[in-house]
Write an enzyme that holds these catalytic residues in place. Sequence first.
Site, mmCIF file in Angstrom:
data_model
loop_
_atom_site.group_PDB
_atom_site.id
_atom_site.type_symbol
_atom_site.label_atom_id
_atom_site.label_comp_id
_atom_site.label_asym_id
_atom_site.label_seq_id
_atom_site.Cartn_x
_atom_site.Cartn_y
_atom_site.Cartn_z
ATOM 1 N N GLN A 87 0.836 -1.134 -0.079
ATOM 2 C CA GLN A 87 0.021 0.006 0.143
ATOM 3 C C GLN A 87 1.030 1.340 0.243
ATOM 4 O OE1 GLN A 87 -3.694 0.873 0.326
ATOM 5 N NE2 GLN A 87 -2.638 2.133 -0.641
ATOM 6 N N HIS A 145 -3.215 -1.752 -8.586
ATOM 7 C CA HIS A 145 -3.872 -0.504 -8.479
ATOM 8 C C HIS A 145 -3.285 0.424 -9.510
ATOM 9 C CE1 HIS A 145 -6.122 -1.941 -5.203
ATOM 10 N NE2 HIS A 145 -6.343 -0.510 -4.467
ATOM 11 N N GLU A 148 -4.622 5.376 -10.553
ATOM 12 C CA GLU A 148 -5.724 5.715 -10.136
ATOM 13 C C GLU A 148 -5.933 7.202 -9.652
ATOM 14 O OE1 GLU A 148 -8.452 4.438 -5.880
ATOM 15 O OE2 GLU A 148 -6.414 3.726 -6.360
ATOM 16 N N ASP A 244 -14.464 -1.667 -3.509
ATOM 17 C CA ASP A 244 -12.800 -1.515 -3.054
ATOM 18 C C ASP A 244 -12.970 -1.125 -1.564
ATOM 19 O OD1 ASP A 244 -10.224 -1.410 -3.435
ATOM 20 O OD2 ASP A 244 -10.179 0.773 -3.543
ATOM 21 N N TRP A 250 -10.636 5.852 2.294
ATOM 22 C CA TRP A 250 -10.911 5.791 1.067
ATOM 23 C C TRP A 250 -12.303 6.169 0.588
ATOM 24 C CZ3 TRP A 250 -7.325 2.414 2.970
ATOM 25 C CH2 TRP A 250 -5.822 2.894 2.691
#
Length: 353
Positions: A87, A145, A148, A244, A250
């Site tokens: 992440q 990911h 984005e 998600d 988020w």
Amino acid sequence: MGEGNANRSGTLFEGIQRWSDNKKSLTEEMVRERALEGIRKEVAHGVQYIRTHVDVTAPDLTGMKALLKLKEELKDVVTLQLVAFPQEGFFRYEGAEQLVEKALTMGADVVGGIPHFEISYEYGVESLRRIVDLAVKYDVMIDIHCDENDDPNSRFLEVLNALVMEREYGPKTTASHTCSFGSVDGSYASKMMGLFKASQINFISCPTENAHLQGRADSYPKRRGLTRVKELLENGNTVAFAQDSIADYWYPLGNGNMMNILDNGIHLAHYTHIDEINQAFDLITYNGAKVMNIEAYGLEADNPANFIVLDARDPYEAIRERAEVLCSVRDGEYLFKRAPRKNEVAHDLLKDL
């Protein structure tokens, strides 16, 4: 999610910072309880297959340890696919590469990445090279990911596609989000469509989260973050809708209801011609199964008896009425069953006419 932990700007990058600040106090038991709460919500809405990104940018891999145990514990109820996901960045977080590989040796099903969060384009490209190498080495799927953001010059999707195309790894690869691809010009998009068709790379769009996070720096008109869903489907690529987040930094409004995701997604993508509506369930069923490389999926002879029943006569009515799930069956056994909703007090509007 407490008021003090709210993502004030509503952006992806503040969400990552909030998570980084707060995850240090997590224990395996805390991860387990939070995961169970989310899984219960999803299963109650008929979900039986879940792919989840597990942050491995933590020295003790707390999240991965907890979820590997939970995956085994819940295997008769729900299928969990775990993504080893850096992440805080494959290079941006010190030691992330080693942690990603360790998570794969522990049993993660998928390797992930977040190249647009690295400190430069070059680092993002190199992170994708290393991630694809790890996927091939451990024979696991890829879920990135990817781009984005709203920047039409963010081109990590092009890089990822080239890398997996060279290795013939497209069907085992998913580019998630790809928001910037919704902002590129038509000429570039046309070029890339041909390459996507050749590689057979898969796509995931998260309609509610992408619409929530993207366009924050725009005045008007505001972009809503979706990739080119219709065009990719017409191109022959597999596109699935996903949720998600469930009440995190988020996205604060997730509840695991894929009917809500489908409703938002087809509106935002203009996937609302009657023929499209009648095919739309594929976006949260068969297409998701293809992305997850699930075998023996669907209502076919000799497949496991895994299915749900919706309170509707046909797909069009189910989507238009936002139908509820009346039951969920796993290996021939009910996970739950509920009666159709009825009003306690009924009023006949036509009796006096």
